[in-house]
Design a protein around this motif. Structure first.
Motif, PDB file in Angstrom:
ATOM      1  N   ASN A  86      -1.790  -4.440   0.596  1.00 19.72           N
ATOM      2  CA  ASN A  86      -0.725  -5.279   0.759  1.00 19.72           C
ATOM      3  C   ASN A  86       0.812  -5.345   0.759  1.00 19.72           C
ATOM      4  OD1 ASN A  86      -1.566  -8.490   0.774  1.00 19.72           O
ATOM      5  ND2 ASN A  86      -3.116  -7.042  -0.214  1.00 19.72           N
ATOM      6  N   ALA A  87       1.530  -4.496   0.007  1.00 25.80           N
ATOM      7  CA  ALA A  87       1.952  -4.017  -0.568  1.00 25.80           C
ATOM      8  C   ALA A  87       3.110  -3.016   1.524  1.00 25.80           C
ATOM      9  CB  ALA A  87       2.618  -2.903  -1.602  1.00 25.80           C
ATOM     10  N   ARG A  88       2.044  -2.379   1.341  1.00 25.68           N
ATOM     11  CA  ARG A  88       2.458  -0.997   2.302  1.00 25.68           C
ATOM     12  C   ARG A  88       2.902  -2.608   3.651  1.00 25.68           C
ATOM     13  NH1 ARG A  88       4.774   1.947   0.574  1.00 25.68           N
ATOM     14  NH2 ARG A  88       3.693   3.992  -1.243  1.00 25.68           N
ATOM     15  N   GLN A  89       1.718  -3.813   4.111  1.00 22.69           N
ATOM     16  CA  GLN A  89       1.956  -4.968   4.447  1.00 22.69           C
ATOM     17  C   GLN A  89       3.008  -5.475   4.770  1.00 22.69           C
ATOM     18  OE1 GLN A  89      -1.778  -6.152   5.104  1.00 22.69           O
ATOM     19  NE2 GLN A  89      -2.530  -4.456   5.275  1.00 22.69           N
ATOM     20  N   ALA A  95      12.583  -0.505   3.992  1.00 20.58           N
ATOM     21  CA  ALA A  95      11.870  -0.734   2.661  1.00 20.58           C
ATOM     22  C   ALA A  95      11.421  -1.065   1.232  1.00 20.58           C
ATOM     23  CB  ALA A  95      12.464  -2.258   2.670  1.00 20.58           C
ATOM     24  N   GLN A  96       9.984   0.373   2.288  1.00 22.84           N
ATOM     25  CA  GLN A  96       8.912   0.636   1.558  1.00 22.84           C
ATOM     26  C   GLN A  96       9.244   0.823  -0.157  1.00 22.84           C
ATOM     27  OE1 GLN A  96       5.575   0.516   2.554  1.00 22.84           O
ATOM     28  NE2 GLN A  96       6.340  -0.927   4.487  1.00 22.84           N
ATOM     29  N   PRO A  97       8.409   0.599  -0.847  1.00 16.87           N
ATOM     30  CA  PRO A  97       8.705   0.754  -2.238  1.00 16.87           C
ATOM     31  C   PRO A  97       7.932   2.510  -2.644  1.00 16.87           C
ATOM     32  CG  PRO A  97       6.541  -0.358  -2.512  1.00 16.87           C
ATOM     33  CD  PRO A  97       7.521  -0.645  -0.826  1.00 16.87           C
ATOM     34  N   LEU A  98       7.731   2.843  -3.717  1.00 16.84           N
ATOM     35  CA  LEU A  98       7.950   4.027  -4.252  1.00 16.84           C
ATOM     36  C   LEU A  98       5.718   3.126  -4.995  1.00 16.84           C
ATOM     37  CD1 LEU A  98       6.939   6.721  -5.240  1.00 16.84           C
ATOM     38  CD2 LEU A  98       8.247   6.782  -6.833  1.00 16.84           C
ATOM     39  N   ILE A  99       4.998   4.161  -3.958  1.00 15.15           N
ATOM     40  CA  ILE A  99       3.648   3.331  -5.215  1.00 15.15           C
ATOM     41  C   ILE A  99       2.909   4.732  -6.211  1.00 15.15           C
ATOM     42  CG2 ILE A  99       1.687   2.368  -5.160  1.00 15.15           C
ATOM     43  CD1 ILE A  99       2.733   1.361  -2.682  1.00 15.15           C
ATOM     44  N   ILE A 100       3.148   4.238  -7.261  1.00  9.99           N
ATOM     45  CA  ILE A 100       2.119   4.778  -7.934  1.00  9.99           C
ATOM     46  C   ILE A 100       1.263   4.390  -9.083  1.00  9.99           C
ATOM     47  CG2 ILE A 100       2.598   6.809 -10.159  1.00  9.99           C
ATOM     48  CD1 ILE A 100       5.632   6.762  -9.973  1.00  9.99           C
ATOM     49  N   VAL A 101      -0.081   4.918  -8.267  1.00 11.36           N
ATOM     50  CA  VAL A 101      -1.711   4.631  -9.193  1.00 11.36           C
ATOM     51  C   VAL A 101      -1.762   5.219  -9.925  1.00 11.36           C
ATOM     52  CG1 VAL A 101      -3.930   4.774  -8.447  1.00 11.36           C
ATOM     53  CG2 VAL A 101      -2.656   4.485  -6.561  1.00 11.36           C
ATOM     54  N   LEU A 102      -1.616   4.563 -10.834  1.00 10.69           N
ATOM     55  CA  LEU A 102      -2.280   5.523 -12.578  1.00 10.69           C
ATOM     56  C   LEU A 102      -3.695   4.572 -12.775  1.00 10.69           C
ATOM     57  CD1 LEU A 102      -0.984   7.046 -15.151  1.00 10.69           C
ATOM     58  CD2 LEU A 102       0.098   4.985 -15.430  1.00 10.69           C
ATOM     59  N   THR A 103      -4.398   5.341 -13.260  1.00 17.45           N
ATOM     60  CA  THR A 103      -5.910   5.031 -13.535  1.00 17.45           C
ATOM     61  C   THR A 103      -6.731   5.496 -14.501  1.00 17.45           C
ATOM     62  OG1 THR A 103      -7.799   3.992 -12.903  1.00 17.45           O
ATOM     63  CG2 THR A 103      -6.894   6.240 -11.267  1.00 17.45           C
ATOM     64  N   ASN A 104      -7.633   5.179 -15.060  1.00 14.76           N
ATOM     65  CA  ASN A 104      -8.854   6.323 -15.554  1.00 14.76           C
ATOM     66  C   ASN A 104      -9.778   6.472 -14.328  1.00 14.76           C
ATOM     67  OD1 ASN A 104      -8.095   5.719 -18.226  1.00 14.76           O
ATOM     68  ND2 ASN A 104      -9.019   3.794 -18.869  1.00 14.76           N
ATOM     69  N   CYS A 114      -6.841   5.666  -2.452  1.00 10.38           N
ATOM     70  CA  CYS A 114      -5.945   5.007  -2.682  1.00 10.38           C
ATOM     71  C   CYS A 114      -5.111   5.196  -1.146  1.00 10.38           C
ATOM     72  CB  CYS A 114      -5.463   5.924  -4.090  1.00 10.38           C
ATOM     73  SG  CYS A 114      -6.350   4.972  -5.465  1.00 10.38           S
ATOM     74  N   PHE A 115      -4.952   6.838  -1.610  1.00  8.93           N
ATOM     75  CA  PHE A 115      -3.917   7.670   0.012  1.00  8.93           C
ATOM     76  C   PHE A 115      -3.774   7.096   0.989  1.00  8.93           C
ATOM     77  CE2 PHE A 115      -3.512  11.588  -2.970  1.00  8.93           C
ATOM     78  CZ  PHE A 115      -2.428  11.346  -3.616  1.00  8.93           C
ATOM     79  N   ALA A 116      -5.421   6.164   1.188  1.00  6.10           N
ATOM     80  CA  ALA A 116      -5.724   5.699   2.381  1.00  6.10           C
ATOM     81  C   ALA A 116      -5.268   4.540   2.330  1.00  6.10           C
ATOM     82  CB  ALA A 116      -6.959   5.729   2.663  1.00  6.10           C
ATOM     83  N   ALA A 117      -5.006   3.882   1.649  1.00  8.39           N
ATOM     84  CA  ALA A 117      -4.470   2.420   1.492  1.00  8.39           C
ATOM     85  C   ALA A 117      -2.596   2.522   1.880  1.00  8.39           C
ATOM     86  CB  ALA A 117      -5.033   1.649   0.339  1.00  8.39           C
ATOM     87  N   GLY A 118      -2.406   3.410   1.324  1.00  2.89           N
ATOM     88  CA  GLY A 118      -0.987   3.965   1.131  1.00  2.89           C
ATOM     89  C   GLY A 118      -0.286   4.850  -0.407  1.00  2.89           C
ATOM     90  N   ALA A 119      -0.712   5.128  -1.173  1.00  2.00           N
ATOM     91  CA  ALA A 119      -0.578   5.605  -2.484  1.00  2.00           C
ATOM     92  C   ALA A 119       0.693   6.267  -1.913  1.00  2.00           C
ATOM     93  CB  ALA A 119      -0.849   5.730  -3.296  1.00  2.00           C
TER      94      ALA A 119
END
Length: 150
Positions: A86-89, A95-104, A114-119
């Motif tokens: 959604n963020a990428r869309q 004005a794209q934000p930096l997106i960092i996924v932080l997960t267990n 995550c990378f395919a989605a745009g992280a």
């Protein structure tokens, strides 16, 4: 929906960058407090909004402008991969934000989704959290070209 264009960050133009606005998307209250403390660095970054669910995160994305998203995958409702998409869309290309996924959930399968989605980055909460503050401070997407020096 069209986002208003955020102020331009200038980390490479010889002027001081503006404080990076962080949207923290994490459903653990304890970890959220720790992350807010970690990422609150006056003049560098500030957590300006927090969401514990997918719908809260998307609502923040539609009503505000963020330079960085720190996204957990497993949320109280919904999931972080959908938030990343959604963020990428929602944000215009400039004005794209930096997106960092932080997960267990740091499996190769989840990483690829995550990378395919745009992280831009995928960090394991247990092993990689020490990298988070530096990545937020740099504000540089992993895949962006290095600026040319004149």
């Amino acid at each position: 929906m069209t986002m208003r264009r955020p102020e331009t960050l200038a980390p490479f133009e010889g002027t001081a960058p503006l404080e990076r606005r962080v949207l923290l998307i994490e459903d653990s209250e304890v970890l959220s407090r720790r992350l807010v403390d970690l990422l609150s660095d006056p003049g560098t970054s500030s957590v300006t909004a927090h969401a514990a669910t997918q719908s809260e995160a998307i609502s923040h994305l539609k009503s505000g402008v963020f330079d960085v998203l720190v996204v957990d995958i497993e949320l109280a409702e919904g999931n972080g991969v959908a938030v990343v998409r959604n963020a990428r869309q929602l944000y215009p290309p400039e004005a794209q934000p930096l997106i960092i996924v932080l997960t267990n959930y740091a499996s190769e399968f989840v990483r690829e989704h995550c990378f395919a989605a745009g992280a831009d980055y995928f960090l394991d909460k247990m092993r990689d959290i020490s990298q988070l503050k530096g990545l937020v401070a740099s504000g540089r997407p992993k895949w962006s070209p290095r600026p040319q020096e004149h």
